[in-house]
Design a protein around this motif. Structure first.
Motif, mmCIF file in Angstrom:
data_model
loop_
_atom_site.group_PDB
_atom_site.id
_atom_site.type_symbol
_atom_site.label_atom_id
_atom_site.label_comp_id
_atom_site.label_asym_id
_atom_site.label_seq_id
_atom_site.Cartn_x
_atom_site.Cartn_y
_atom_site.Cartn_z
ATOM 1 N N SER A 1 0.804 -1.229 0.000
ATOM 2 C CA SER A 1 0.000 0.000 0.000
ATOM 3 C C SER A 1 0.833 1.273 0.000
ATOM 4 C CB SER A 1 -0.929 0.013 1.225
ATOM 5 O OG SER A 1 -0.181 -0.013 2.416
ATOM 6 N N ASP A 2 2.092 1.182 0.395
ATOM 7 C CA ASP A 2 2.895 2.401 0.561
ATOM 8 C C ASP A 2 3.066 3.185 -0.731
ATOM 9 O OD1 ASP A 2 3.196 2.035 3.263
ATOM 10 O OD2 ASP A 2 5.126 1.024 3.115
ATOM 11 N N TYR A 3 3.254 2.499 -1.853
ATOM 12 C CA TYR A 3 3.469 3.235 -3.101
ATOM 13 C C TYR A 3 2.204 3.977 -3.534
ATOM 14 C CZ TYR A 3 1.075 -0.542 -5.670
ATOM 15 O OH TYR A 3 0.148 -1.441 -6.137
ATOM 16 N N LEU A 4 1.035 3.472 -3.145
ATOM 17 C CA LEU A 4 -0.211 4.168 -3.462
ATOM 18 C C LEU A 4 -0.315 5.477 -2.682
ATOM 19 C CD1 LEU A 4 -2.652 1.119 -3.476
ATOM 20 C CD2 LEU A 4 -1.973 2.478 -5.461
ATOM 21 N N MET A 5 0.077 5.431 -1.419
ATOM 22 C CA MET A 5 0.049 6.642 -0.604
ATOM 23 C C MET A 5 0.980 7.701 -1.166
ATOM 24 S SD MET A 5 -1.074 8.317 1.953
ATOM 25 C CE MET A 5 -0.676 9.547 3.188
ATOM 26 N N GLU A 6 2.192 7.293 -1.543
ATOM 27 C CA GLU A 6 3.159 8.258 -2.064
ATOM 28 C C GLU A 6 2.704 8.831 -3.404
ATOM 29 O OE1 GLU A 6 5.427 9.322 -0.152
ATOM 30 O OE2 GLU A 6 5.169 7.801 1.388
ATOM 31 N N SER A 7 2.075 8.021 -4.243
ATOM 32 C CA SER A 7 1.590 8.535 -5.527
ATOM 33 C C SER A 7 0.441 9.518 -5.314
ATOM 34 C CB SER A 7 1.153 7.383 -6.436
ATOM 35 O OG SER A 7 0.067 6.672 -5.874
ATOM 36 N N ALA A 8 -0.410 9.255 -4.321
ATOM 37 C CA ALA A 8 -1.486 10.198 -4.000
ATOM 38 C C ALA A 8 -0.906 11.544 -3.565
ATOM 39 C CB ALA A 8 -2.376 9.620 -2.900
ATOM 40 N N LYS A 9 0.152 11.502 -2.785
ATOM 41 C CA LYS A 9 0.812 12.744 -2.371
ATOM 42 C C LYS A 9 1.345 13.500 -3.579
ATOM 43 C CE LYS A 9 2.574 11.068 2.104
ATOM 44 N NZ LYS A 9 3.831 10.807 2.841
ATOM 45 N N MET A 10 1.963 12.781 -4.500
ATOM 46 C CA MET A 10 2.537 13.424 -5.684
ATOM 47 C C MET A 10 1.468 14.175 -6.475
ATOM 48 S SD MET A 10 5.032 10.301 -6.839
ATOM 49 C CE MET A 10 5.410 10.988 -8.459
ATOM 50 N N PHE A 11 0.331 13.529 -6.712
ATOM 51 C CA PHE A 11 -0.731 14.189 -7.462
ATOM 52 C C PHE A 11 -1.364 15.317 -6.659
ATOM 53 C CE2 PHE A 11 -0.630 10.195 -9.942
ATOM 54 C CZ PHE A 11 -0.517 10.757 -11.208
ATOM 55 N N ASN A 12 -1.358 15.177 -5.342
ATOM 56 C CA ASN A 12 -1.865 16.247 -4.488
ATOM 57 C C ASN A 12 -1.014 17.494 -4.629
ATOM 58 O OD1 ASN A 12 -3.084 17.608 -2.110
ATOM 59 N ND2 ASN A 12 -1.094 17.155 -1.224
ATOM 60 N N TYR A 13 0.303 17.341 -4.564
ATOM 61 C CA TYR A 13 1.200 18.485 -4.692
ATOM 62 C C TYR A 13 1.086 19.126 -6.074
ATOM 63 C CZ TYR A 13 3.263 16.330 -0.543
ATOM 64 O OH TYR A 13 3.454 15.777 0.691
ATOM 65 N N ALA A 14 0.728 18.306 -7.077
ATOM 66 C CA ALA A 14 0.573 18.826 -8.434
ATOM 67 C C ALA A 14 -0.788 19.488 -8.648
ATOM 68 C CB ALA A 14 0.767 17.705 -9.450
ATOM 69 N N GLY A 15 -1.697 19.347 -7.659
ATOM 70 C CA GLY A 15 -3.009 19.962 -7.769
ATOM 71 C C GLY A 15 -4.027 19.136 -8.527
ATOM 72 N N TRP A 16 -3.729 17.861 -8.774
ATOM 73 C CA TRP A 16 -4.666 16.971 -9.469
ATOM 74 C C TRP A 16 -5.600 16.371 -8.419
ATOM 75 C CZ3 TRP A 16 -2.500 14.070 -14.268
ATOM 76 C CH2 TRP A 16 -1.637 14.914 -14.975
ATOM 77 N N LYS A 17 -6.617 17.114 -8.018
ATOM 78 C CA LYS A 17 -7.437 16.734 -6.864
ATOM 79 C C LYS A 17 -8.192 15.428 -7.072
ATOM 80 C CE LYS A 17 -9.617 20.647 -6.668
ATOM 81 N NZ LYS A 17 -10.548 21.727 -6.226
ATOM 82 N N LYS A 18 -8.855 15.295 -8.224
ATOM 83 C CA LYS A 18 -9.662 14.106 -8.453
ATOM 84 C C LYS A 18 -8.792 12.850 -8.523
ATOM 85 C CE LYS A 18 -13.483 16.438 -10.819
ATOM 86 N NZ LYS A 18 -14.280 16.535 -12.075
ATOM 87 N N THR A 19 -7.648 12.959 -9.197
ATOM 88 C CA THR A 19 -6.726 11.817 -9.277
ATOM 89 C C THR A 19 -6.194 11.460 -7.897
ATOM 90 O OG1 THR A 19 -6.056 12.527 -11.491
ATOM 91 C CG2 THR A 19 -4.637 10.934 -10.369
ATOM 92 N N CYS A 20 -5.842 12.487 -7.134
ATOM 93 C CA CYS A 20 -5.338 12.280 -5.770
ATOM 94 C C CYS A 20 -6.379 11.575 -4.907
ATOM 95 C CB CYS A 20 -4.963 13.622 -5.157
ATOM 96 S SG CYS A 20 -4.672 13.571 -3.378
ATOM 97 N N ASN A 21 -7.611 12.055 -4.957
ATOM 98 C CA ASN A 21 -8.659 11.477 -4.117
ATOM 99 C C ASN A 21 -8.975 10.036 -4.507
ATOM 100 O OD1 ASN A 21 -8.804 13.889 -2.795
ATOM 101 N ND2 ASN A 21 -10.696 14.558 -3.783
ATOM 102 N N ILE B 1 -6.859 7.843 -5.990
ATOM 103 C CA ILE B 1 -5.740 6.988 -5.562
ATOM 104 C C ILE B 1 -5.738 6.832 -4.053
ATOM 105 C CG2 ILE B 1 -3.222 6.775 -5.471
ATOM 106 C CD1 ILE B 1 -3.080 8.192 -8.147
ATOM 107 N N PHE B 2 -6.053 7.909 -3.338
ATOM 108 C CA PHE B 2 -6.061 7.821 -1.881
ATOM 109 C C PHE B 2 -7.137 6.863 -1.392
ATOM 110 C CE2 PHE B 2 -7.145 9.117 2.421
ATOM 111 C CZ PHE B 2 -5.890 9.151 3.006
ATOM 112 N N THR B 3 -8.282 6.864 -2.050
ATOM 113 C CA THR B 3 -9.347 5.936 -1.672
ATOM 114 C C THR B 3 -8.909 4.491 -1.905
ATOM 115 O OG1 THR B 3 -11.010 7.588 -2.287
ATOM 116 C CG2 THR B 3 -11.761 5.320 -2.050
ATOM 117 N N VAL B 4 -8.259 4.243 -3.034
ATOM 118 C CA VAL B 4 -7.731 2.898 -3.304
ATOM 119 C C VAL B 4 -6.685 2.536 -2.261
ATOM 120 C CG1 VAL B 4 -6.460 1.466 -4.951
ATOM 121 C CG2 VAL B 4 -8.188 3.082 -5.779
#
Length: 381
Positions: free
Chosen positions: A242-262, A264-267
């Motif tokens: 699960s760790d790589y999913l959390m880190e990828s969600a952070k990456m998209f969050n910092y980029a401002g991709w809210k829907k993608t972040c949310n 991935i974070f749910t997954v």
């Protein structure tokens, strides 16, 4: 005296079930077994990770950040003020109201100016969004590669499909080359995290993270010494899932991709709960802490190993609470995920006219058909 103490500490009956001991781990007939001196290889591996990380962050993470549109907000720096700086560095970064009033009189500034100075000075200490992205992208890359490498190592092993087989022929299970490298790389990475803790982004669960890293290092090292390697590889795989999913969600969050972040974070939340709160306790801890009682008498090593697993389980429960709190925030319609572990960056409008601020609607309410977003309300940091 020291030799006597060493013999007592490493006595067979402490670390192995009755009838087994360190002699079972001696190489013979072309079969190789884990040895204490093998763990020295972890130090150069950890140093290599530190070097590779610096290169990665500069040559890969930075261009990737630019490609995804990661931008740092302009920060207004606090003006030079020796008296306030001295209080900030030696007394408190969050002065009390009485301290602010005293500092106001000493510096000749208004109370609001002193408050604003401390807010700006605290912001200077916070890591930039770009730094957070670099760290997240490095961890994402490692966890992703580690998970699929671990899966490749374990997919054809019988104990991957039947966890009770981690005890088959224990402790006389020969060491496989793939297990050696899997262990050295995983352990080296966690040691590198300890080395870099001073420069990494610090969050509210900093102490829990340190406990997790230390427990993980002890767990991996101990499982190597007493040849719990089969169980150890399963534990590492479950944690990397699960760790790589959390880190990828952070990456998209910092980029401002809210829907993608949310998304991935749910997954991530689902995978985290399944692997850490279902598979980990009901399959792995069962295989290491319950099933052995049917074939061996208990010994200290048994309690020590499973005690470390329980420490990790407690941390999993702690993080699950934080994760669920974050998920709940955007499920009803609030589409911003805020990392419960992170400090929020303050703005100059903070603490000004507090009474009026309390009356203003927060995220989720509507004005003129549009959501009113609090500028201080941030996603995962």
């Amino acid at each position: 005296m020291l030799s006597r103490l060493s013999e007592l500490i490493w006595a067979d009956w402490i670390w192995f079930p009755e009838g087994h001991g360190w002699d079972d781990l001696k190489d013979h007939d072309g079969k190789t077994f884990p040895k204490t001196q093998d763990l020295w290889a972890v130090l150069p591996v950890a140093l290599c990770f530190l070097v590779i990380r610096r290169i990665f962050e500069r040559t890969i993470a930075l261009p990737l950040a630019a490609l995804l549109g990661v931008r740092d907000k302009h920060r207004v720096c606090a003006s030079p003020n020796p008296l306030l700086e001295s209080h900030f560095c030696s007394t408190s970064i969050h002065p009390t109201q009485s301290s602010i009033e005293i500092l106001s009189k000493q510096t000749g500034c208004s109370v609001r100016q002193v408050q604003r100075w401390f807010r700006r000075r605290r912001n200077q200490e916070r890591p930039s969004k770009l730094k957070k992205f670099q760290e997240a992208s490095w961890r994402f890359t490692f966890y992703l590669l580690a998970f699929f490498a671990g899966l490749a190592v374990l997919i054809d092993k019988p104990w991957f499909h039947d966890v009770t087989m981690v005890w088959e022929n224990f402790p006389k299970m020969p060491l496989l080359p793939c297990q050696y490298w899997y262990y050295m790389i995983e352990l080296g990475f966690y040691v590198s995290l300890i080395f870099s803790v001073a420069s990494d982004v610090k969050r509210k669960d900093f102490k829990e993270q340190i406990v997790h890293h230390v427990a993980t290092i002890l767990l991996i090292s101990f499982s190597w010494l007493v040849n719990y390697i089969r169980a150890g590889t399963l534990i590492m795989l479950v944690h990397d899932a699960s760790d790589y999913l959390m880190e990828s969600a952070k990456m998209f969050n910092y980029a401002g991709w809210k829907k993608t972040c949310n998304f991935i974070f749910t997954v991530f939340a689902a995978v985290f709960i399944i692997t850490r709160l279902i598979i980990f306790p009901f399959w792995i801890i069962y295989a290491t802490g319950v099933y052995p009682l049917t074939i061996y008498s208990t010994f200290f090593g048994f309690y020590f190993f499973n005690g470390l697993l329980v420490v990790l389980l407690v941390l999993h429960i702690f993080w699950t609470v934080l994760i669920l709190r974050m998920v709940v925030k955007f499920l009803p319609g609030n589409d911003i995920v805020e990392d419960e572990r992170s400090d929020k960056e303050e703005t100059d409008s903070d603490d000004e006219d507090d009474g009026e601020q309390r009356k203003k609607p927060k995220n989720g309410h509507m004005q003129n058909g549009h959501s009113v977003l609090n500028n201080n309300h941030r996603k995962m940091d």
